[in-house]
Design an enzyme around this catalytic site. Structure first.
Site, PDB file in Angstrom:
ATOM      1  N   TYR A  24      33.880 -55.346 -17.141  1.00 40.47           N
ATOM      2  CA  TYR A  24      35.263 -55.427 -16.640  1.00 40.47           C
ATOM      3  C   TYR A  24      36.104 -56.356 -17.511  1.00 40.47           C
ATOM      4  CZ  TYR A  24      34.569 -52.427 -12.674  1.00 40.47           C
ATOM      5  OH  TYR A  24      34.339 -51.318 -11.906  1.00 40.47           O
ATOM      6  N   ASN A  78      45.692 -46.920 -10.853  1.00 43.38           N
ATOM      7  CA  ASN A  78      45.311 -47.665 -12.053  1.00 43.38           C
ATOM      8  C   ASN A  78      45.196 -49.150 -11.756  1.00 43.38           C
ATOM      9  OD1 ASN A  78      45.459 -45.219 -13.242  1.00 43.38           O
ATOM     10  ND2 ASN A  78      47.416 -45.566 -14.274  1.00 43.38           N
ATOM     11  N   VAL A  79      44.201 -49.754 -12.396  1.00 42.85           N
ATOM     12  CA  VAL A  79      43.985 -51.187 -12.207  1.00 42.85           C
ATOM     13  C   VAL A  79      44.688 -51.984 -13.312  1.00 42.85           C
ATOM     14  CG1 VAL A  79      41.831 -50.912 -10.905  1.00 42.85           C
ATOM     15  CG2 VAL A  79      41.737 -51.043 -13.409  1.00 42.85           C
ATOM     16  N   HIS A 106      43.739 -49.316  -6.009  1.00 38.92           N
ATOM     17  CA  HIS A 106      42.358 -49.634  -6.401  1.00 38.92           C
ATOM     18  C   HIS A 106      42.223 -51.040  -6.987  1.00 38.92           C
ATOM     19  CE1 HIS A 106      41.329 -45.045  -6.674  1.00 38.92           C
ATOM     20  NE2 HIS A 106      41.407 -45.488  -5.446  1.00 38.92           N
ATOM     21  N   CYS A 155      32.637 -69.638  -8.129  1.00 41.85           N
ATOM     22  CA  CYS A 155      33.834 -69.904  -7.330  1.00 41.85           C
ATOM     23  C   CYS A 155      34.012 -71.415  -7.186  1.00 41.85           C
ATOM     24  CB  CYS A 155      33.660 -69.249  -5.962  1.00 41.85           C
ATOM     25  SG  CYS A 155      34.932 -69.673  -4.783  1.00 41.85           S
ATOM     26  N   SER A 215      43.183 -36.762 -11.580  1.00 41.42           N
ATOM     27  CA  SER A 215      42.374 -35.565 -11.339  1.00 41.42           C
ATOM     28  C   SER A 215      42.422 -35.157  -9.870  1.00 41.42           C
ATOM     29  CB  SER A 215      40.930 -35.824 -11.781  1.00 41.42           C
ATOM     30  OG  SER A 215      40.407 -36.951 -11.102  1.00 41.42           O
ATOM     31  N   PRO A 258      48.142 -32.316 -18.152  1.00 39.47           N
ATOM     32  CA  PRO A 258      47.875 -31.224 -19.102  1.00 39.47           C
ATOM     33  C   PRO A 258      46.880 -30.215 -18.546  1.00 39.47           C
ATOM     34  CG  PRO A 258      47.454 -33.393 -20.118  1.00 39.47           C
ATOM     35  CD  PRO A 258      47.769 -33.635 -18.677  1.00 39.47           C
ATOM     36  N   ALA A 308      52.016 -37.253 -19.785  1.00 42.43           N
ATOM     37  CA  ALA A 308      52.863 -37.983 -18.836  1.00 42.43           C
ATOM     38  C   ALA A 308      54.244 -38.276 -19.418  1.00 42.43           C
ATOM     39  CB  ALA A 308      52.167 -39.288 -18.432  1.00 42.43           C
TER      40      ALA A 308
HETATM   41  P1  OAD Z   1      40.555 -39.305 -13.907  1.00 45.32           P
HETATM   42  O1  OAD Z   1      39.899 -39.738 -15.176  1.00 45.32           O
HETATM   43  O2  OAD Z   1      39.694 -38.734 -12.836  1.00 45.32           O
HETATM   44  O3  OAD Z   1      41.672 -38.223 -14.222  1.00 45.32           O
HETATM   45  C1  OAD Z   1      42.604 -38.439 -15.247  1.00 45.32           C
HETATM   46  C2  OAD Z   1      43.532 -37.234 -15.286  1.00 45.32           C
HETATM   47  O4  OAD Z   1      44.541 -37.501 -16.255  1.00 45.32           O
HETATM   48  C3  OAD Z   1      42.860 -35.921 -15.679  1.00 45.32           C
HETATM   49  O5  OAD Z   1      43.201 -34.924 -14.713  1.00 45.32           O
HETATM   50  C4  OAD Z   1      43.465 -35.596 -17.054  1.00 45.32           C
HETATM   51  O6  OAD Z   1      43.662 -34.190 -17.243  1.00 45.32           O
HETATM   52  C5  OAD Z   1      44.788 -36.317 -16.979  1.00 45.32           C
HETATM   53  N1  OAD Z   1      45.334 -36.743 -18.278  1.00 45.32           N
HETATM   54  C6  OAD Z   1      44.682 -37.081 -19.422  1.00 45.32           C
HETATM   55  N2  OAD Z   1      45.555 -37.476 -20.366  1.00 45.32           N
HETATM   56  C7  OAD Z   1      46.794 -37.378 -19.828  1.00 45.32           C
HETATM   57  C8  OAD Z   1      48.117 -37.648 -20.295  1.00 45.32           C
HETATM   58  N3  OAD Z   1      48.353 -38.108 -21.533  1.00 45.32           N
HETATM   59  N4  OAD Z   1      49.150 -37.451 -19.443  1.00 45.32           N
HETATM   60  C9  OAD Z   1      48.945 -36.995 -18.184  1.00 45.32           C
HETATM   61  N5  OAD Z   1      47.718 -36.730 -17.687  1.00 45.32           N
HETATM   62  C10 OAD Z   1      46.662 -36.922 -18.486  1.00 45.32           C
HETATM   63  O7  OAD Z   1      41.411 -40.545 -13.387  1.00 45.32           O
HETATM   64  P2  OAD Z   1      41.973 -40.850 -11.911  1.00 45.32           P
HETATM   65  O8  OAD Z   1      42.371 -39.588 -11.232  1.00 45.32           O
HETATM   66  O9  OAD Z   1      42.970 -41.926 -12.044  1.00 45.32           O
HETATM   67  O10 OAD Z   1      38.556 -45.598  -9.429  1.00 45.32           O
HETATM   68  O11 OAD Z   1      40.665 -41.414 -11.241  1.00 45.32           O
HETATM   69  C11 OAD Z   1      40.719 -41.918  -9.946  1.00 45.32           C
HETATM   70  C12 OAD Z   1      39.782 -43.073  -9.785  1.00 45.32           C
HETATM   71  O12 OAD Z   1      38.467 -42.722 -10.223  1.00 45.32           O
HETATM   72  C13 OAD Z   1      40.140 -44.285 -10.625  1.00 45.32           C
HETATM   73  O13 OAD Z   1      41.144 -45.081 -10.052  1.00 45.32           O
HETATM   74  C14 OAD Z   1      38.828 -45.007 -10.702  1.00 45.32           C
HETATM   75  C15 OAD Z   1      37.900 -43.854 -10.948  1.00 45.32           C
HETATM   76  O14 OAD Z   1      36.568 -44.024 -10.528  1.00 45.32           O
HETATM   77  C16 OAD Z   1      38.426 -46.925  -9.290  1.00 45.32           C
HETATM   78  O15 OAD Z   1      38.532 -47.700 -10.234  1.00 45.32           O
HETATM   79  C17 OAD Z   1      38.162 -47.343  -7.894  1.00 45.32           C
END
Ligand code: OAD
Length: 237
Positions: A53, A87-88, A104, A142, A184, A209, A226
Site C-alpha cells: 500500500y 478510488n482511494v 473505499h 500506533c 467495471s 471504453p 474518461a
Molecule cells: P476495475 O479495475 O474493476 O474497472 C476499471 C474499469 O475502467 C474497467 O471497466 C475498464 O474498462 C475501465 N477503464 C480503463 N481505462 C479507462 C479509461 N481511460 N477511461 C475510462 N474507463 C477506463 O476498477 P473499479 O470498478 O474501480 O476496491 O473496481 C472497484 C473496486 O475493486 C476498487 O475500488 C477496488 C477493487 O478491488 C477496493 O479497493 C476496496
C-alpha cells in the site's frame, strides 16, 4: 443541474494509476487480492501488505490529475457536482473538486488496526517520494495503543464506512443526472448506486471504453476514455 458522478479506477488510468481488473495492466492481474486486500492477509503478513500500500500511495503522490479530473472540477462553476468515488487516490481533490465522497477509503491515510486512531503526520506518507517499488516494510506502531497501523482503505470482507455510503445514496437521490465513469460495475455495494438511479428515473450516462453489466440499461454509453467522455458530455450541454 445537480450532477452525481460515480467514478472507478478507469477515471485515474490516464494519470498512470493502474486499474484492478483490466487484463495485463490491472493490479489483480499481477497481484492476488487474497494476499493483499483483506484483514486476514494483513494479519498473516503485515509487512507485505503495508509495503504494497505504501508503494501504491507513492504512485499516487507522483501522479497528476488528468484532463478528466480537471473538467469535472471545472463543472462546479456551473453545476452542483457531487463526486462519489471508489478510488482511494486523491486526484479528484487535487484537481479542485470540493464535494468528494470516498466509498473505499483513502490510500494517503492510515489508522490503527486495533483502536482506529489516526496520527499526524501520517505514517503511510513517511518518505513516500523515495519509494519506487513495493517492498516488505513492517507497519509502524500506533502512538496511542501500540497496535499496528494499516492503510485507511476498505478491504474485501469489510463494510463500507457508513457515513460515506449514506452520503453516496443521498447524492444519487438528489441528482438530476448520474454519470458513471471508469468502473467495471462489479463490486458491491458500489455497483448498486447506478441501479438505484435508474430505478428512480434519473438519466444515467456511462463512460467506459468497454461494456459493463450496467451498459444495456444506461441512457447513453460513451465507449471512450474518461477524459474524452467528460469533454463530450460538457460539449453536449
Ligand atoms: P476495475 O479495475 O474493476 O474497472 C476499471 C474499469 O475502467 C474497467 O471497466 C475498464 O474498462 C475501465 N477503464 C480503463 N481505462 C479507462 C479509461 N481511460 N477511461 C475510462 N474507463 C477506463 O476498477 P473499479 O470498478 O474501480 O476496491 O473496481 C472497484 C473496486 O475493486 C476498487 O475500488 C477496488 C477493487 O478491488 C477496493 O479497493 C476496496
Amino acid at each position: 443541474m445537480r450532477l452525481c458522478v460515480l467514478t472507478g479506477a478507469g477515471m485515474s488510468a490516464e494519470s498512470g494509476i493502474p486499474t484492478f481488473r483490466d487484463a495485463q495492466t490491472g493490479l489483480w492481474a499481477r497481484f492476488k487480492p487474497g494476499d493483499l486486500a483483506s484483514p486476514e492477509a494483513y494479519q498473516r503478513d503485515p509487512a507485505l501488505v503495508w509495503g504494497w500500500y505504501r508503494w501504491r500511495a507513492a504512485k499516487v503522490a507522483a501522479a497528476q490529475p488528468n484532463a478528466g479530473h480537471r473538467i469535472l472540477a471545472a463543472l462546479q462553476a456551473q453545476h452542483d457536482v457531487h463526486i462519489v468515488t471508489q478510488n482511494v487516490d486523491n486526484l479528484h481533490e487535487r484537481a479542485g473538486s470540493k464535494h468528494v465522497t470516498h466509498l473505499h477509503g483513502e490510500i494517503m491515510k492510515s489508522r490503527c488496526f486495533v483502536c482506529g486512531h489516526y496520527q499526524t503526520p501520517d505514517a503511510i506518507l513517511h518518505d513516500i517520494e523515495q519509494l519506487t517499488e513495493e517492498q516488505h516494510e513492517a507497519p509502524p506502531n500506533c502512538q496511542r495503543c501500540d497496535g499496528s497501523m494499516r492503510p485507511d482503505v476498505v478491504w474485501f470482507g469489510e463494510a463500507l464506512p457508513d457515513e460515506a455510503w449514506q452520503a453516496a445514496v443521498q447524492a444519487v437521490d438528489a441528482a438530476d443526472e448520474v454519470w458513471v465513469i471508469g468502473t467495471s460495475n462489479l463490486v458491491q455495494p458500489a455497483a448498486q448506486l447506478p441501479v438505484m438511479a435508474l430505478h428512480a428515473g434519473k438519466t444515467v450516462v456511462e463512460i467506459n471504453p468497454e461494456p459493463t453489466p450496467l451498459t444495456p440499461y444506461v441512457h447513453q454509453h460513451l465507449a471512450m476514455r474518461a477524459s474524452e467522455g467528460v469533454q463530450q458530455l460538457v460539449d453536449q450541454q
